[in-house]
Design a protein around this motif. Structure first.
Motif, mmCIF file in Angstrom:
data_model
loop_
_atom_site.group_PDB
_atom_site.id
_atom_site.type_symbol
_atom_site.label_atom_id
_atom_site.label_comp_id
_atom_site.label_asym_id
_atom_site.label_seq_id
_atom_site.Cartn_x
_atom_site.Cartn_y
_atom_site.Cartn_z
ATOM 1 N N GLY A 199 -16.709 -39.076 3.710
ATOM 2 C CA GLY A 199 -17.760 -39.967 4.213
ATOM 3 C C GLY A 199 -18.964 -39.216 4.747
ATOM 4 O O GLY A 199 -20.091 -39.699 4.667
ATOM 5 N N GLN A 200 -18.735 -38.007 5.305
ATOM 6 C CA GLN A 200 -19.855 -37.222 5.816
ATOM 7 C C GLN A 200 -20.766 -36.779 4.672
ATOM 8 O O GLN A 200 -21.982 -36.781 4.811
ATOM 9 C CB GLN A 200 -19.326 -35.993 6.569
ATOM 10 C CG GLN A 200 -18.539 -36.342 7.805
ATOM 11 C CD GLN A 200 -19.422 -36.866 8.909
ATOM 12 O OE1 GLN A 200 -20.432 -36.279 9.240
ATOM 13 N NE2 GLN A 200 -19.060 -38.006 9.461
ATOM 14 N N GLU A 226 -21.021 -38.407 1.817
ATOM 15 C CA GLU A 226 -21.656 -39.605 1.266
ATOM 16 C C GLU A 226 -22.806 -40.075 2.149
ATOM 17 O O GLU A 226 -23.862 -40.479 1.647
ATOM 18 C CB GLU A 226 -20.625 -40.717 1.100
ATOM 19 C CG GLU A 226 -19.632 -40.410 -0.003
ATOM 20 C CD GLU A 226 -18.630 -41.522 -0.204
ATOM 21 O OE1 GLU A 226 -18.590 -42.445 0.634
ATOM 22 O OE2 GLU A 226 -17.886 -41.452 -1.194
ATOM 23 N N ALA A 227 -22.600 -40.025 3.483
ATOM 24 C CA ALA A 227 -23.670 -40.449 4.376
ATOM 25 C C ALA A 227 -24.889 -39.541 4.204
ATOM 26 O O ALA A 227 -26.020 -40.018 4.126
ATOM 27 C CB ALA A 227 -23.191 -40.421 5.818
ATOM 28 N N SER A 228 -24.651 -38.210 4.113
ATOM 29 C CA SER A 228 -25.779 -37.294 3.925
ATOM 30 C C SER A 228 -26.491 -37.586 2.621
ATOM 31 O O SER A 228 -27.723 -37.620 2.561
ATOM 32 C CB SER A 228 -25.306 -35.843 3.907
ATOM 33 O OG SER A 228 -24.302 -35.630 4.846
ATOM 34 N N GLN A 276 -29.850 -29.054 2.921
ATOM 35 C CA GLN A 276 -29.896 -29.727 4.230
ATOM 36 C C GLN A 276 -28.541 -30.295 4.605
ATOM 37 O O GLN A 276 -28.128 -30.252 5.770
ATOM 38 C CB GLN A 276 -30.936 -30.853 4.193
ATOM 39 C CG GLN A 276 -32.358 -30.353 4.048
ATOM 40 C CD GLN A 276 -33.303 -31.447 3.592
ATOM 41 O OE1 GLN A 276 -32.877 -32.441 3.000
ATOM 42 N NE2 GLN A 276 -34.586 -31.257 3.854
ATOM 43 N N PHE A 327 -27.104 -28.944 8.082
ATOM 44 C CA PHE A 327 -27.128 -29.804 9.270
ATOM 45 C C PHE A 327 -25.833 -30.579 9.488
ATOM 46 O O PHE A 327 -25.500 -30.913 10.612
ATOM 47 C CB PHE A 327 -28.285 -30.811 9.189
ATOM 48 C CG PHE A 327 -29.635 -30.160 9.187
ATOM 49 C CD1 PHE A 327 -30.065 -29.428 10.278
ATOM 50 C CD2 PHE A 327 -30.466 -30.265 8.088
ATOM 51 C CE1 PHE A 327 -31.306 -28.815 10.283
ATOM 52 C CE2 PHE A 327 -31.705 -29.654 8.082
ATOM 53 C CZ PHE A 327 -32.125 -28.925 9.175
ATOM 54 N N ILE A 328 -25.130 -30.906 8.419
ATOM 55 C CA ILE A 328 -23.981 -31.812 8.565
ATOM 56 C C ILE A 328 -22.653 -31.087 8.361
ATOM 57 O O ILE A 328 -21.788 -31.102 9.235
ATOM 58 C CB ILE A 328 -24.077 -32.984 7.561
ATOM 59 C CG1 ILE A 328 -25.440 -33.664 7.667
ATOM 60 C CG2 ILE A 328 -22.944 -33.975 7.792
ATOM 61 C CD1 ILE A 328 -25.767 -34.209 9.030
ATOM 62 N N PRO A 331 -21.992 -27.076 10.352
ATOM 63 C CA PRO A 331 -21.739 -27.094 11.804
ATOM 64 C C PRO A 331 -20.363 -27.649 12.149
ATOM 65 O O PRO A 331 -19.687 -27.129 13.041
ATOM 66 C CB PRO A 331 -22.845 -28.007 12.345
ATOM 67 C CG PRO A 331 -23.912 -27.979 11.325
ATOM 68 C CD PRO A 331 -23.231 -27.770 10.005
ATOM 69 N N GLN A 332 -19.942 -28.680 11.437
ATOM 70 C CA GLN A 332 -18.621 -29.248 11.729
ATOM 71 C C GLN A 332 -17.505 -28.345 11.234
ATOM 72 O O GLN A 332 -16.491 -28.161 11.907
ATOM 73 C CB GLN A 332 -18.490 -30.631 11.075
ATOM 74 C CG GLN A 332 -19.450 -31.647 11.634
ATOM 75 C CD GLN A 332 -19.203 -33.025 11.050
ATOM 76 O OE1 GLN A 332 -18.153 -33.599 11.230
ATOM 77 N NE2 GLN A 332 -20.175 -33.551 10.331
ATOM 78 N N ARG A 371 -17.044 -25.271 13.435
ATOM 79 C CA ARG A 371 -16.376 -25.627 14.687
ATOM 80 C C ARG A 371 -14.867 -25.719 14.483
ATOM 81 O O ARG A 371 -14.091 -25.246 15.306
ATOM 82 C CB ARG A 371 -16.921 -26.969 15.175
ATOM 83 C CG ARG A 371 -16.337 -27.404 16.479
ATOM 84 C CD ARG A 371 -16.988 -28.658 16.963
ATOM 85 N NE ARG A 371 -18.434 -28.525 16.991
ATOM 86 C CZ ARG A 371 -19.245 -29.514 17.360
ATOM 87 N NH1 ARG A 371 -18.748 -30.686 17.673
ATOM 88 N NH2 ARG A 371 -20.535 -29.328 17.385
ATOM 89 N N VAL A 392 -17.824 -30.478 22.959
ATOM 90 C CA VAL A 392 -18.542 -31.624 23.522
ATOM 91 C C VAL A 392 -18.853 -32.644 22.427
ATOM 92 O O VAL A 392 -19.408 -32.301 21.397
ATOM 93 C CB VAL A 392 -19.862 -31.168 24.171
ATOM 94 C CG1 VAL A 392 -20.558 -32.346 24.828
ATOM 95 C CG2 VAL A 392 -19.594 -30.086 25.181
ATOM 96 N N GLY A 393 -18.478 -33.899 22.669
ATOM 97 C CA GLY A 393 -18.863 -34.957 21.743
ATOM 98 C C GLY A 393 -18.033 -34.987 20.479
ATOM 99 O O GLY A 393 -18.339 -35.743 19.569
ATOM 100 N N ARG A 419 -15.282 -36.088 18.025
ATOM 101 C CA ARG A 419 -14.718 -37.450 17.953
ATOM 102 C C ARG A 419 -13.334 -37.503 18.598
ATOM 103 O O ARG A 419 -12.603 -36.562 18.641
ATOM 104 C CB ARG A 419 -14.641 -37.928 16.514
ATOM 105 C CG ARG A 419 -13.752 -37.063 15.638
ATOM 106 C CD ARG A 419 -14.025 -37.326 14.198
ATOM 107 N NE ARG A 419 -14.340 -36.025 13.603
ATOM 108 C CZ ARG A 419 -14.635 -35.840 12.347
ATOM 109 N NH1 ARG A 419 -14.734 -36.838 11.571
ATOM 110 N NH2 ARG A 419 -14.881 -34.648 11.859
#
Lengths: 255, 556
Positions: free
Chosen positions: B451-452, B454-456, B465, B469-470, B473-474, B477, B553-554, B556
């Motif tokens: 989904g990440q 697809e959303a991008s 990009q 950006f999407i 970084p995830q 982490r 932080v943040g 999910r």
């Protein structure tokens, strides 16, 4: 609050689909779908699960690739050219069943990322428009939270603000209320109604019959990868033409 | 007072009378014949050990026995009174929950206590810290002669660098410490927001720091001629890369940026040349690098370089670009053919037949080949090449790669060029580490929900990009624990470079041990090696834990 409506379009038919076929390996998910959408039309797509309705709208912004037929969005034909695909994706916003927010970014960052990087807006402008949309969907106070801190309904409204800040010409909803708790469905439907009434071109796959009855210009019923019936909401719900439609309606309305 | 004691005694007597001793015995000792045997053996071993240690160190043994006795009595009394204090409950739960555990605890206390005593005596209490007293007549098996660490400090820290070069090492060290201090101070919450620009400057300096450290530690040769060609080639390359990024819509066009990109290389070259010409930082023989400094240079180069390379390999392995993208083929082909045409006049002059004259125009063939390659080849080149590289590197032991680096490096350079030993070792080790890092990062990439992506895509972000950006970084982490594990491994395994003859910390210690000046001193040096590697690894893993908390932080 000053608010701009959907971006103007200069074509008669903003979406043209001709004889669209799509296979998943051996399985034929779409068997020749034809659809023409005028700017400002609100179209609700109904159908039993597995009928290809999600696959169909995902073909329109090339999340799925169709193998036969033509799809033309705002005068641009979908082809293998990545630039065409990206140009179309800029103009076609999509809201997903599972929201698909970016969990590592704040609400505001989620919304402004694409306008800044794709539309090349300045950060200030993007944040201003983002805040306008957040206000319109009713959660401006959540701008600096992370998606994980919001309820499902709030997350879906953020996803809508994210899509809308890009100022797309077409909005597509892929079962936006299916993953929500019953008490949160209303807040999302309210936003959808609001958008439908302000002139957006909308293609919605949903099981919300009330929404279809109330705001759709046209209802499309799909089954087994084909459009079975295409009708006004009144005719569709009160006086369906096809047997398959009658069966579907009796199943969903009588229990 | 009297009545209270009487009351307590009566209660104790009641409790002792009521206590089910038979149950206790059956549960702990006489439950089965092997339980009895186990308790008997345990008691015998503990007693024997206590007696032996008593002869060696009576006071310490008695202290341990007494501590154990007091603890046991506390637990027994607490149990009989059916009332535990905080201490006795802890003891009962953790050390003395049954007869068997009580005996095991005693044994462990004796073993650990004696070991601690031995280490303390050897390393601290009896140890000789005098750097002047390291000769064999001062040495003994029963205490450490730490003087060797101080005496051999130059070798341990920098290996065989000449004394004239040591100011340069200090310069590098102070540069790093200064950078850390600056980063720390400007990163304080009070200053953070006010010093945005300064912080960006410091970040830029960090990015440049490998070059700066290289200049400090390796120096720049004095070349009498200012090579205008070299300066201008850089301009052409910078403009080409800028054009590539701009046409791929990765960056926006701006004259400012284009001019600074074009000016960067000539400016850097001029500074480089000027420093070399001035002779402030004359070249140092890189082969003399050694000790802790070399260990740190190897480990940090590998750690820093393997991250971006690993990331590219991971993305490459998952690439879904079929065929060779035109923007790769043509710049490479045109670059090669432009260079190729410069060889044409010489080849024409040397040729002796029409056929050979034809060969002089080989760059044309390169262009034709590139065209054909691009038209005909439809496979996933990027993924194929990345996978092949990763699997190839992973199927070879590190030590083999290091030997290959040392032995085969000269083949890649024209005869007469000598290449300092550390470079091929660093390159080989980096490639090795990058292959493993790539697989770790790939694991992180695969953990990102579809989904990440697809959303991008649906927002119109391009591939770069989307990753920048999407996804990355995830993914990063997610893989921090594994990556830090990988880096700690790389740090520790950097001692393997001593096998191919580099004088890193382990290498230099082996040299010191073999040196007649320090005859007989081994333990001290290897303990020092342990302390250094332990400290480094511990700092890295603590930092990673902090980083995880910060980045969590943040989530999910």
């Amino acid at each position: 609050m000053k608010f701009e409506g959907p971006a103007a379009s200069f074509v008669d038919e903003i979406i043209i689909c001709e004889n669209v076929h799509k296979w998943f390996d051996e399985f034929e998910a779409l068997r020749g779908v034809d659809l023409r959408v005028k700017p400002g039309e609100v179209i609700v797509i109904l159908g039993p699960s597995g009928s290809g309705k999600s696959t169909f709208i995902r073909c329109i912004n090339r999340l799925e690739e169709h193998q036969e037929g033509r799809i033309i969005v705002d005068g641009i034909e979908l082809s293998h050219d990545i630039r065409n695909i990206q140009e179309i994706r800029r103009e076609v916003g999509m809201v997903f069943q599972q929201f698909n927010l970016f969990p590592h970014l704040t609400v505001l960052e989620n919304i402004t990322l694409a306008p800044i990087n794709v539309r090349k807006w300045t950060r200030d402008h993007a944040e201003e428009v983002a805040m306008q949309w957040l206000t319109r969907v009713g959660i401006p106070e959540q701008a600096n939270k992370y998606p994980g801190q919001l309820s499902g309904g709030q997350q879906q409204r953020v996803a809508m603000a994210r899509t809308l800040t890009m100022q797309p010409k077409v909005l597509m909803f892929d079962e936006p209320t299916s993953a929500l708790d019953p008490e949160m469905i209303k807040e999302v439907l309210d936003v959808m109604r609001d958008l439908a009434h302000s002139g957006y071109t909308i293609l919605a796959v949903t099981h919300e019959m009330g929404f279809a009855r109330e705001v759709a210009n046209r209802v499309i019923f799909m089954d087994a990868g084909k459009i079975v019936e295409e009708n006004t909401p009144d005719e569709f719900f009160n006086n369906p033409k096809e047997e398959r439609t009658k069966l579907f309606l009796s199943q969903i309305l009588h229990h | 007072m009297m009545t209270e004691i009487t009351k307590t005694t009566t209660r104790l007597q009641d409790n002792i009378r009521d206590y089910n001793w038979q149950y206790f015995l059956k549960d702990n000792i006489t439950g089965s014949w092997y339980q009895t045997a186990w308790i008997a053996i345990l008691a015998l071993v503990a007693a024997l050990f206590a007696v032996t240690q008593f002869n060696e160190a009576p006071t310490a043994t008695i202290a341990i026995l007494a501590a154990w006795g007091v603890g046991t009595i506390m637990v027994v009394v607490g149990t009989l009174f059916q009332h535990h204090t905080k201490v006795s409950r802890w003891l009962k739960n953790n050390l003395i929950s049954s007869v068997s555990n009580a005996l095991l605890s005693l044994l462990m206390m004796l073993v650990l206590g004696m070991a601690a005593r031995g280490i303390a005596l050897w390393a601290f209490i009896n140890a000789n810290f005098n750097p002047a007293e390291t000769a064999p007549e001062f040495q003994s098996q029963s205490y450490a002669t730490w003087g060797v660490i101080w005496g051999a400090r130059k070798l341990l820290m920098t290996g065989r660098m000449t004394p004239e070069d040591s100011p340069r090492v200090w310069l590098a060290l102070w540069f790093i410490l200064g950078m850390w201090a600056l980063t720390y101070i400007t990163g304080r919450p009070a200053l953070r927001d006010k010093l945005q620009r300064v912080r960006q400057g410091i970040m830029g300096l960090w990015i440049l720091s490998p070059v700066i450290l290289y200049v400090f530690l390796a120096g720049i040769a004095n070349s009498p001629v200012y090579n205008i060609g070299a300066a201008l080639t850089g301009v052409v390359i910078a403009v080409a890369i800028y054009a590539l990024f701009w046409t791929q819509k990765i960056i926006r066009f701006s004259w400012m940026n284009l001019i600074s990109a074009a000016a960067a290389w000539p400016a850097a070259y001029t500074i480089w040349w000027a420093i070399g010409r001035s002779g402030i930082l004359p070249p140092i023989n890189v082969d003399t690098w050694g000790g802790l400094m070399l260990s740190l240079i190897v480990a940090s180069s590998v750690v820093i370089l393997s991250m971006p390379i690993g990331m590219m390999l991971a993305l490459g392995r998952r690439s879904e670009v079929y065929g060779v993208p035109a923007w790769i083929t043509w710049p490479v082909a045109i670059g090669v053919s432009i260079w190729g045409f410069t060889t044409t006049p010489q080849l024409l002059a040397d040729s002796r037949s029409p056929i050979e004259q034809l060969f002089a125009f080989w760059p044309i063939a390169v262009l034709v080949l590139a065209y054909g390659f691009q038209r005909a080849f439809k496979g996933n080149v990027v993924a194929g090449a990345s996978t092949a590289f990763i699997e190839l590197i992973r199927s070879v032991p590190l030590i083999t790669l290091l030997f290959m680096g040392i032995i085969m490096a000269p083949f890649f350079f024209s005869a007469g060029t000598s290449i300092a030993k550390p470079w091929p070792v660093i390159v080989g080790y980096t490639l090795f580490s990058a292959a493993y890092t790539a697989e770790v990062i790939r694991g992180g990439l695969q953990a990102i929900p579809v989904g990440q992506y697809e959303a991008s895509d649906s927002l119109g972000l391009n591939g770069f990009q989307k990753m920048r950006f999407i996804i990355l970084p995830q993914a990063i982490r997610i893989v921090i624990p594994a990556i830090v594990g990988q880096f700690i491994g790389a740090f520790k395994s950097s001692s393997l470079v001593s096998v191919v003859g580099l004088m890193d910390l382990l290498g230099i210690i082996r040299a010191i041990v073999a040196n007649p000046q320090w005859l007989g001193l081994r333990k001290e040096l290897y303990v020092f090696l342990f302390v250094v590697y332990f400290t480094g690894s511990f700092v890295m893993s603590s930092y990673s834990r902090r980083l995880e908390v910060q980045l969590g932080v943040g989530e999910r």
